[in-house]
Design a protein around this motif. Structure first.
Motif, mmCIF file in Angstrom:
data_model
loop_
_atom_site.group_PDB
_atom_site.id
_atom_site.type_symbol
_atom_site.label_atom_id
_atom_site.label_comp_id
_atom_site.label_asym_id
_atom_site.label_seq_id
_atom_site.Cartn_x
_atom_site.Cartn_y
_atom_site.Cartn_z
ATOM 1 N N LYS A 1 0.869 -1.188 0.000
ATOM 2 C CA LYS A 1 0.000 0.000 0.000
ATOM 3 C C LYS A 1 0.901 1.232 0.000
ATOM 4 O O LYS A 1 1.967 1.186 0.609
ATOM 5 N N PRO A 2 0.513 2.352 -0.579
ATOM 6 C CA PRO A 2 -0.758 2.554 -1.281
ATOM 7 C C PRO A 2 -0.857 1.717 -2.556
ATOM 8 O O PRO A 2 0.162 1.437 -3.199
ATOM 9 N N ILE A 3 -2.076 1.322 -2.883
ATOM 10 C CA ILE A 3 -2.325 0.431 -4.000
ATOM 11 C C ILE A 3 -2.039 1.122 -5.332
ATOM 12 O O ILE A 3 -2.546 2.199 -5.605
ATOM 13 N N SER A 4 -1.197 0.483 -6.144
ATOM 14 C CA SER A 4 -1.021 0.911 -7.525
ATOM 15 C C SER A 4 -1.813 -0.063 -8.389
ATOM 16 O O SER A 4 -1.602 -1.272 -8.319
ATOM 17 N N PRO A 5 -2.762 0.446 -9.197
ATOM 18 C CA PRO A 5 -3.593 -0.454 -10.003
ATOM 19 C C PRO A 5 -2.776 -1.436 -10.840
ATOM 20 O O PRO A 5 -3.092 -2.623 -10.898
ATOM 21 N N ARG A 6 -1.705 -0.953 -11.452
ATOM 22 C CA ARG A 6 -0.912 -1.826 -12.310
ATOM 23 C C ARG A 6 -0.230 -2.936 -11.500
ATOM 24 O O ARG A 6 -0.205 -4.097 -11.907
ATOM 25 N N THR A 7 0.310 -2.570 -10.345
ATOM 26 C CA THR A 7 0.952 -3.561 -9.470
ATOM 27 C C THR A 7 -0.081 -4.566 -8.963
ATOM 28 O O THR A 7 0.170 -5.779 -8.932
ATOM 29 N N LEU A 8 -1.247 -4.062 -8.586
ATOM 30 C CA LEU A 8 -2.314 -4.932 -8.084
ATOM 31 C C LEU A 8 -2.694 -5.981 -9.128
ATOM 32 O O LEU A 8 -2.730 -7.186 -8.836
ATOM 33 N N ILE A 9 -2.960 -5.529 -10.348
ATOM 34 C CA ILE A 9 -3.356 -6.447 -11.418
ATOM 35 C C ILE A 9 -2.260 -7.481 -11.690
ATOM 36 O O ILE A 9 -2.523 -8.677 -11.815
ATOM 37 N N GLY A 10 -1.024 -7.002 -11.746
ATOM 38 C CA GLY A 10 0.096 -7.900 -12.046
ATOM 39 C C GLY A 10 0.288 -8.954 -10.971
ATOM 40 O O GLY A 10 0.453 -10.140 -11.262
ATOM 41 N N LEU A 11 0.238 -8.520 -9.709
ATOM 42 C CA LEU A 11 0.475 -9.459 -8.615
ATOM 43 C C LEU A 11 -0.687 -10.434 -8.457
ATOM 44 O O LEU A 11 -0.473 -11.630 -8.224
ATOM 45 N N VAL A 12 -1.914 -9.954 -8.601
ATOM 46 C CA VAL A 12 -3.076 -10.845 -8.484
ATOM 47 C C VAL A 12 -3.010 -11.924 -9.565
ATOM 48 O O VAL A 12 -3.208 -13.116 -9.290
ATOM 49 N N ALA A 13 -2.700 -11.526 -10.785
ATOM 50 C CA ALA A 13 -2.584 -12.504 -11.877
ATOM 51 C C ALA A 13 -1.487 -13.527 -11.570
ATOM 52 O O ALA A 13 -1.667 -14.726 -11.790
ATOM 53 N N ALA A 14 -0.372 -13.050 -11.035
ATOM 54 C CA ALA A 14 0.746 -13.952 -10.735
ATOM 55 C C ALA A 14 0.395 -14.917 -9.602
ATOM 56 O O ALA A 14 0.691 -16.116 -9.679
ATOM 57 N N PHE A 15 -0.262 -14.423 -8.551
ATOM 58 C CA PHE A 15 -0.631 -15.299 -7.429
ATOM 59 C C PHE A 15 -1.680 -16.326 -7.862
ATOM 60 O O PHE A 15 -1.631 -17.488 -7.445
ATOM 61 N N LEU A 16 -2.618 -15.919 -8.706
ATOM 62 C CA LEU A 16 -3.634 -16.872 -9.195
ATOM 63 C C LEU A 16 -2.985 -17.924 -10.082
ATOM 64 O O LEU A 16 -3.308 -19.114 -9.988
ATOM 65 N N ALA A 17 -2.084 -17.510 -10.951
ATOM 66 C CA ALA A 17 -1.410 -18.460 -11.846
ATOM 67 C C ALA A 17 -0.594 -19.472 -11.056
ATOM 68 O O ALA A 17 -0.593 -20.659 -11.350
ATOM 69 N N ALA A 18 0.086 -18.995 -10.027
ATOM 70 C CA ALA A 18 0.889 -19.896 -9.181
ATOM 71 C C ALA A 18 -0.015 -20.908 -8.499
ATOM 72 O O ALA A 18 0.324 -22.084 -8.376
ATOM 73 N N GLY A 19 -1.200 -20.470 -8.061
ATOM 74 C CA GLY A 19 -2.153 -21.368 -7.424
ATOM 75 C C GLY A 19 -2.667 -22.417 -8.386
ATOM 76 O O GLY A 19 -2.837 -23.578 -8.019
#
Ligand code: MN
Length: 129
Positions: free
Chosen positions: A106-124
């Protein structure tokens, strides 16, 4: 469009709105909770693919909620990402975040949020395959 169900646990309405807008726009299904008991219930009832867990919450903090999710067999496999303005990279805090697969600053950066969420979901998904 991105696919996945994401539970956001966040007590700050502005941060919640920002994360919701960004993730919904990307195609994700978003569920909300603003405190501990609501978060536990939402995780049990909705089987999210990922939980974005604010660490600093009134009452039960995010790390305690994460610990409880890991203790419950029905929610133990849900991947949890801490969301915090604290620096969680140090050795001292490593133990604190053992129930999380990583963290989003935080503070949330939209681009970082999207990138990290995609990466964590893919890893799962790779782990499940
Ligand atoms: Mn907070």
């Amino acid at each position: 469009m991105a696919e996945g169900r994401i539970l956001i646990v966040e007590d700050d309405p502005k941060a919640l709105q920002l994360m919701t807008d960004v993730l919904q726009h990307a195609g994700y299904t978003v569920i909300h909770a603003t405190e501990g008991s609501e978060a536990l219930e939402a995780a049990r009832g909705n089987h999210p693919d990922l939980v974005l867990m604010d660490v600093q919450l009134p009452g039960m903090d995010g790390l305690e909620i994460a610990r409880r999710l890991k203790e419950d067999p029905t929610t133990a496999k849900i991947r949890i990402v801490a969301v915090t303005s604290m620096d969680l990279s140090g050795e001292q805090t490593e133990a604190m975040v053992k129930d999380c697969v990583g963290y989003i600053p935080k503070p949330i950066s939209p681009r970082t949020l999207i990138g990290l969420v995609a990466a964590f979901l893919a890893a799962g998904r790779r782990r499940k395959a």
